[in-house]
Design an enzyme around this catalytic site. Structure first.
Site, PDB file in Angstrom:
ATOM      1  N   THR A  44       0.792  -1.256   0.046  1.00  0.00           N
ATOM      2  CA  THR A  44      -0.156  -0.208  -0.111  1.00  0.00           C
ATOM      3  C   THR A  44       0.753   1.206   0.250  1.00  0.00           C
ATOM      4  O   THR A  44       1.093   2.165  -0.762  1.00  0.00           O
ATOM      5  CB  THR A  44      -0.989  -0.297   1.005  1.00  0.00           C
ATOM      6  OG1 THR A  44      -2.705  -1.291   1.181  1.00  0.00           O
ATOM      7  CG2 THR A  44      -1.958   1.277   1.128  1.00  0.00           C
ATOM      8  N   TYR A 107     -12.447  -4.098  -3.547  1.00  0.00           N
ATOM      9  CA  TYR A 107     -13.367  -3.405  -4.300  1.00  0.00           C
ATOM     10  C   TYR A 107     -14.678  -4.772  -4.930  1.00  0.00           C
ATOM     11  O   TYR A 107     -16.069  -4.118  -4.219  1.00  0.00           O
ATOM     12  CB  TYR A 107     -13.103  -3.136  -5.714  1.00  0.00           C
ATOM     13  CG  TYR A 107     -14.215  -2.581  -6.493  1.00  0.00           C
ATOM     14  CD1 TYR A 107     -14.821  -1.315  -6.296  1.00  0.00           C
ATOM     15  CD2 TYR A 107     -15.198  -2.997  -7.406  1.00  0.00           C
ATOM     16  CE1 TYR A 107     -15.334  -0.463  -7.241  1.00  0.00           C
ATOM     17  CE2 TYR A 107     -15.928  -2.479  -8.571  1.00  0.00           C
ATOM     18  CZ  TYR A 107     -16.066  -1.028  -7.743  1.00  0.00           C
ATOM     19  OH  TYR A 107     -17.365  -0.013  -8.394  1.00  0.00           O
ATOM     20  N   TYR A 133      -2.587 -10.597   4.337  1.00  0.00           N
ATOM     21  CA  TYR A 133      -2.455  -8.808   4.133  1.00  0.00           C
ATOM     22  C   TYR A 133      -3.938  -8.009   4.700  1.00  0.00           C
ATOM     23  O   TYR A 133      -4.947  -7.920   3.884  1.00  0.00           O
ATOM     24  CB  TYR A 133      -1.966  -8.089   3.062  1.00  0.00           C
ATOM     25  CG  TYR A 133      -1.993  -6.639   3.164  1.00  0.00           C
ATOM     26  CD1 TYR A 133      -2.040  -6.208   4.853  1.00  0.00           C
ATOM     27  CD2 TYR A 133      -1.475  -5.403   2.574  1.00  0.00           C
ATOM     28  CE1 TYR A 133      -2.135  -4.354   4.764  1.00  0.00           C
ATOM     29  CE2 TYR A 133      -1.578  -4.470   2.119  1.00  0.00           C
ATOM     30  CZ  TYR A 133      -1.577  -3.699   3.617  1.00  0.00           C
ATOM     31  OH  TYR A 133      -2.066  -2.387   3.797  1.00  0.00           O
ATOM     32  N   ARG A 138      -9.225   0.037   3.514  1.00  0.00           N
ATOM     33  CA  ARG A 138      -8.111   0.334   2.044  1.00  0.00           C
ATOM     34  C   ARG A 138      -9.377  -0.371   1.596  1.00  0.00           C
ATOM     35  O   ARG A 138      -8.879  -0.009   0.318  1.00  0.00           O
ATOM     36  CB  ARG A 138      -7.389  -0.093   2.527  1.00  0.00           C
ATOM     37  CG  ARG A 138      -5.911   0.862   3.276  1.00  0.00           C
ATOM     38  CD  ARG A 138      -5.755   2.503   2.934  1.00  0.00           C
ATOM     39  NE  ARG A 138      -4.840   3.225   1.168  1.00  0.00           N
ATOM     40  CZ  ARG A 138      -4.344   3.583   1.916  1.00  0.00           C
ATOM     41  NH1 ARG A 138      -3.862   4.035   2.753  1.00  0.00           N
ATOM     42  NH2 ARG A 138      -4.019   3.719   0.008  1.00  0.00           N
ATOM     43  N   LYS A 161      -0.469 -10.387   8.089  1.00  0.00           N
ATOM     44  CA  LYS A 161      -0.716  -8.967   8.525  1.00  0.00           C
ATOM     45  C   LYS A 161      -1.251  -7.989   9.104  1.00  0.00           C
ATOM     46  O   LYS A 161      -2.394  -7.334   7.890  1.00  0.00           O
ATOM     47  CB  LYS A 161      -0.029  -8.111   7.033  1.00  0.00           C
ATOM     48  CG  LYS A 161       0.450  -6.100   7.388  1.00  0.00           C
ATOM     49  CD  LYS A 161       0.638  -5.547   6.560  1.00  0.00           C
ATOM     50  CE  LYS A 161       0.833  -3.732   7.142  1.00  0.00           C
ATOM     51  NZ  LYS A 161       1.375  -2.794   5.581  1.00  0.00           N
ATOM     52  N   ILE A 203       4.688  -4.587  10.312  1.00  0.00           N
ATOM     53  CA  ILE A 203       5.029  -3.644   9.617  1.00  0.00           C
ATOM     54  C   ILE A 203       4.799  -2.500   8.799  1.00  0.00           C
ATOM     55  O   ILE A 203       3.816  -2.658   8.948  1.00  0.00           O
ATOM     56  CB  ILE A 203       3.907  -4.972   7.815  1.00  0.00           C
ATOM     57  CG1 ILE A 203       4.677  -6.361   8.162  1.00  0.00           C
ATOM     58  CG2 ILE A 203       4.427  -4.027   6.515  1.00  0.00           C
ATOM     59  CD1 ILE A 203       3.695  -6.854   6.939  1.00  0.00           C
TER      60      ILE A 203
END
Length: 291
Positions: A44, A107, A133, A138, A161, A203
């Site tokens: 990201t 999405y 992740y 997001r 993560k 991270i």
């Protein structure tokens, strides 16, 4: 297992948005010199969403080559298309990345079964260590702990993560996954607590600008030196907070530019940090001893 402070590295760009390869090389050296445990490239923070496929693969390859096995390289290879994620993960393996970080599909909002099948398909297609992740803020897609517990049985899925900042969820994962499955924080503000409860590292966005202190904080927490870890984390907290005054990586790129480490380039639809936030980020950098 990779442990400690892993930087979610920015992708340096010129003002016109082209990748600045020399600055990328310098950042790799910066993190090797400052005890960062691993470099996470084109995640990201690395603006993976606006790199085309060729650029994405080239940034991974360049980072692997420049690091020359001196630091582990974890390549961001996720996507909202399973076939695209397999392609990028295969490319990362081919050029010698040590592991892949694979974000939940954004999405298109798959079900938990869809997420299980997505990650299973990638793991079965590419024999490289893979880190899940989860960053629903997001992606609008939440990989639930129950699905993670299904995925841990796949041999090359080796960690997660967890970027929700939800410490109850982190505790559940740490208590229920196998001992050789890594649980990493993806939220700098709560990373210390996650490591103290048995997590394996962070991270980190903050590590871009303060790698040595982040490395020391994570190491202190991992070895049980809670007093030192909290003292270091308190000094970093202004950065943990103010590097998110706008969408990541806008503030951290501005901070790195102020430090003279990268040019002032970012790709649309992101734009350079709004002037109203300059003082807040500068103050945080001063309070944390960066400038």
């Amino acid at each position: 297992m990779i442990t400690g402070s892993m930087v979610a590295l920015v992708t340096p760009m010129q003002t016109d948005g082209t990748i600045d390869w020399d600055s990328l090389a310098n950042l790799i050296e910066f993190h090797i010199e400052n005890d960062t445990a691993a470099i996470v490239i084109v995640g990201t923070t690395g603006e993976s969403a606006t790199l085309d496929m060729a650029e994405h693969e080239k940034v991974i390859q360049y980072t692997v080559e420049k690091s020359a096995k001196r630091i582990p390289i974890i390549a961001g290879t996720g996507g909202n298309s399973t076939s695209e994620a397999i392609h990028l993960t295969s490319a990362a393996k081919r050029v010698g990345a040590d592991a892949a970080l694979i974000v939940t599909p954004y999405y298109n909002k798959p079900s938990q079964e869809g997420l299980y099948q997505h990650f299973k398909a990638i793991a079965e297609a590419v024999d490289i260590p893979q880190i899940l992740y989860n960053v629903p803020g997001r992606t609008a897609c939440d990989l639930l702990p129950e699905t993670v517990l299904r995925l841990v049985d796949i041999p090359n899925i080796v960690g997660i993560k967890e970027a929700t900042g939800d410490l109850e969820r982190a505790r559940f994962l740490i208590d229920n996954v196998p001992s050789d499955f890594a649980v990493y924080s993806g939220d700098d503000a709560t990373a210390l607590e996650l490591i103290l409860m048995g997590g394996h590292g962070d991270i980190s966005v903050t590590a871009n600008v303060s790698p040595k202190a982040m490395a020391s904080m994570c190491a202190a927490a991992a070895t049980g030196n809670e007093e030192l870890a909290r003292r270091l984390n308190d000094s970093l907290m202004p950065l943990h907070k103010k590097l998110f005054v706008e969408a990541n990586p806008v503030p951290v790129k501005w901070a790195l530019h102020l430090m003279g480490l990268i040019p002032n380039g970012i790709r649309l639809p992101l734009v350079w940090l709004d002037e109203e936030f300059h003082e807040a980020v500068t103050t945080a950098m001063m309070e944390s001893g960066i400038i």
